[in-house]
Structure formats: structure tokens, C-alpha cells
Motif scaffolding. Structure first.
Motif, mmCIF file in Angstrom:
data_model
loop_
_atom_site.group_PDB
_atom_site.id
_atom_site.type_symbol
_atom_site.label_atom_id
_atom_site.label_comp_id
_atom_site.label_asym_id
_atom_site.label_seq_id
_atom_site.Cartn_x
_atom_site.Cartn_y
_atom_site.Cartn_z
ATOM 1 N N LEU A 1 -68.826 -39.357 -155.317
ATOM 2 C CA LEU A 1 -68.271 -38.043 -154.985
ATOM 3 C C LEU A 1 -69.308 -37.200 -154.244
ATOM 4 O O LEU A 1 -68.993 -36.559 -153.237
ATOM 5 N N MET A 2 -70.555 -37.230 -154.698
ATOM 6 C CA MET A 2 -71.603 -36.468 -154.015
ATOM 7 C C MET A 2 -71.860 -36.999 -152.606
ATOM 8 O O MET A 2 -72.059 -36.228 -151.667
ATOM 9 N N MET A 3 -71.828 -38.300 -152.439
ATOM 10 C CA MET A 3 -72.030 -38.890 -151.115
ATOM 11 C C MET A 3 -70.849 -38.551 -150.198
ATOM 12 O O MET A 3 -71.037 -38.262 -149.017
ATOM 13 N N ALA A 4 -69.626 -38.584 -150.745
ATOM 14 C CA ALA A 4 -68.439 -38.222 -149.962
ATOM 15 C C ALA A 4 -68.508 -36.752 -149.564
ATOM 16 O O ALA A 4 -68.183 -36.389 -148.423
ATOM 17 N N CYS A 5 -68.955 -35.908 -150.477
ATOM 18 C CA CYS A 5 -69.080 -34.479 -150.192
ATOM 19 C C CYS A 5 -70.081 -34.262 -149.070
ATOM 20 O O CYS A 5 -69.802 -33.545 -148.104
ATOM 21 N N ALA A 6 -71.239 -34.890 -149.178
ATOM 22 C CA ALA A 6 -72.258 -34.751 -148.132
ATOM 23 C C ALA A 6 -71.702 -35.190 -146.781
ATOM 24 O O ALA A 6 -71.864 -34.488 -145.768
#
Length: 110
Positions: free
Chosen positions: A45-50
Motif C-alpha cells: 500500500l505504501m509503495m502504491a501510494c508513493a
């Protein structure tokens, strides 16, 4: 750089700030903390957000009218990321960056 209205410039800045925050927090803090912080669901999720933040900024910087679509998705993913960061705790700075970006992108998508 071509002339950009202040609202778009502000959104680009929020997107790039969130991109940097999610990327550095995930790579540094979350991997260091381990446990739930490094679990696949949160980390992905954090990688997708970035990535959606970077992409939305890119679309606005090149003047693509499709930024409305990327910004809409960006707002949704940023809110999910903020909620998950708050759920884990000790990630308030990241959650705040995600919420600021979501708010700015929501106005761009309208």
C-alpha cells in the motif's frame, strides 16, 4: 516549466512530498520496525501510494488533462495509506502527508 495555476502547483508539491515521505518511510522506518510494518499488505500500500503520487505529479507537470483521473485514484489510495499508517501507530508524519495529498488531489479530480 510552463505556467501552472497555483492550485495545480500546490497539488504537485503535495504529491511529491507524499511520494518522498511514503518511499523513505517504507524503506527506512517500516523495514527497520519489521512486524506489521513490513507485512506485504502495508508495504505494498505504501509503495502504491508513493507511485500514484509520483504519477499524478507527473501528469500535472506535463499538463495532461488525464491528471483528473490519476488524482482521483491518488486521493483514494492516499486515504487508505493514511488510515493504515494510523492503525499501525508511530507513523503520524506519513499519515499527515497522505491526508494533505488526498485533500489536494480530491480538488484536482473534481
Amino acid at each position: 516549466m510552463h505556467h501552472m495555476n497555483p492550485e495545480i502547483k500546490s497539488c504537485v508539491d503535495e504529491c511529491l512530498s507524499c511520494y518522498a515521505m511514503c518511499l523513505s518511510t517504507a524503506m527506512g522506518h517500516c523495514l527497520e520496525m519489521g512486524g506489521e510494518h513490513a507485512e506485504k499488505k502495508h508495504f505494498t500500500l505504501m509503495m502504491a501510494c508513493a507511485e500514484i503520487c509520483r504519477t499524478s505529479a507527473h501528469f500535472m507537470l506535463i499538463g495532461s488533462p488525464h491528471h483528473k483521473h490519476t488524482c482521483g485514484e491518488c486521493a483514494e489510495i492516499c486515504m487508505q495509506c493514511a488510515d493504515d499508517c494510523e492503525r499501525l501507530g508511530d507513523m503520524q508524519e506519513c499519515a499527515a502527508a497522505c491526508r494533505r495529498c488526498a485533500e489536494s488531489c480530491r480538488s484536482m479530480a473534481a
